[in-house]
Design an enzyme around this catalytic site. Sequence first.
Site, mmCIF file in Angstrom:
data_model
loop_
_atom_site.group_PDB
_atom_site.id
_atom_site.type_symbol
_atom_site.label_atom_id
_atom_site.label_comp_id
_atom_site.label_asym_id
_atom_site.label_seq_id
_atom_site.Cartn_x
_atom_site.Cartn_y
_atom_site.Cartn_z
ATOM 1 N N HIS A 109 -7.524 -4.622 10.183
ATOM 2 C CA HIS A 109 -6.849 -4.497 8.993
ATOM 3 C C HIS A 109 -5.534 -5.268 8.297
ATOM 4 O O HIS A 109 -5.524 -5.489 9.323
ATOM 5 C CB HIS A 109 -6.969 -2.932 8.384
ATOM 6 C CG HIS A 109 -5.918 -1.956 8.681
ATOM 7 N ND1 HIS A 109 -6.182 -1.250 10.124
ATOM 8 C CD2 HIS A 109 -5.152 -2.543 8.879
ATOM 9 C CE1 HIS A 109 -4.775 -1.149 10.854
ATOM 10 N NE2 HIS A 109 -3.198 -1.198 9.475
ATOM 11 N N ASN A 125 -7.776 -3.055 14.600
ATOM 12 C CA ASN A 125 -8.470 -3.533 14.199
ATOM 13 C C ASN A 125 -9.225 -4.749 13.054
ATOM 14 O O ASN A 125 -10.148 -4.880 12.232
ATOM 15 C CB ASN A 125 -9.798 -2.036 13.595
ATOM 16 C CG ASN A 125 -8.922 -2.019 12.144
ATOM 17 O OD1 ASN A 125 -7.990 -2.404 12.211
ATOM 18 N ND2 ASN A 125 -9.489 -0.711 11.622
ATOM 19 N N GLU A 146 -9.750 -1.590 5.155
ATOM 20 C CA GLU A 146 -10.434 -1.950 6.818
ATOM 21 C C GLU A 146 -11.803 -2.323 6.832
ATOM 22 O O GLU A 146 -12.036 -3.482 6.441
ATOM 23 C CB GLU A 146 -10.914 -0.246 6.871
ATOM 24 C CG GLU A 146 -10.063 0.764 6.714
ATOM 25 C CD GLU A 146 -8.952 0.551 8.387
ATOM 26 O OE1 GLU A 146 -9.088 0.390 9.229
ATOM 27 O OE2 GLU A 146 -7.910 1.266 8.312
ATOM 28 N N ASP A 156 1.120 -1.437 0.158
ATOM 29 C CA ASP A 156 0.276 0.115 -0.178
ATOM 30 C C ASP A 156 1.053 1.367 -0.051
ATOM 31 O O ASP A 156 1.975 0.992 0.425
ATOM 32 C CB ASP A 156 -0.985 0.091 1.117
ATOM 33 C CG ASP A 156 -0.135 -0.428 2.544
ATOM 34 O OD1 ASP A 156 1.072 -0.276 2.344
ATOM 35 O OD2 ASP A 156 -1.041 -1.650 3.359
#
EC number: 3.5.99.6
Length: 257
Positions: free
Chosen positions: A135, A133, A140, A64
């Site tokens: 990801h 979380n 996400e 990314d």
Amino acid sequence: MDVVIRQTPKEVAQLAATIMARYVSEGKNIGLATGSTPLLTYQELIAKHREGLSFANTTAFLLDEYVGLPEDHEQSYHYTIYNEFTQYVDFADGAVHTPDGMNPRTDEAGREYEEAIEAAGGIDIQLLGVGTNGHVGFNEPGSSFDSLTRLKTLHPQTRRDNARFFGSLEQVPIHVITQGLGTIRRAGHLLLLATGENKADAVAKLVEGPVSAMMPASVLQLHRHATVIVDEAAASQLQETEFYRFVDANRPEWQAY
């Protein structure tokens, strides 16, 4: 999914580097991740390079990149991976690829990155971390399991987690270009690392919880060759640690790490 528990982050990194080095020695294509978790693994790979491991025939793809940060920005992932890893080994010029976060047509940048991966023959092993979380990359919660490289809006929790690198929350970009979960799933081998108690909840959910788009890392449960290496702290909420340790201690020779 193969779950391997090691005592310390250093032992996690040593095993991860050993696995990665096998692919590098064969000139395979590797996927790289940034963030704090892979740093020790990169240090171990640098040490292996100094002992003779060559990256000259290996192509690498980053997961990314932030949108709007030039390549020479100290928090761009293009700069980060160079600063922390690639400058210390012998990748050929142009062999390390990053999504183009400065392309005003982010849809175009995503498509071009997919084409580059395909032209190289795909990614043979993809190194991954996991966010608090759940990801992976910057996919996400709610990301499609079939998604490809594209623009994503960062979750507020991810921006808070990453603010320590930027100095303040306001400086953290809102958008990124990330390989999709579908892109990641196409890699031949997924190697996810997690260390520290703050990752224990995410590790338990990705390994033992239901497969859900709200826990993007749970996509590893669907992959034909996924390895999760964690330290004791990150493994602290797993329910089946006795079984994972038993499997690890009784591998047939052809499966040994």
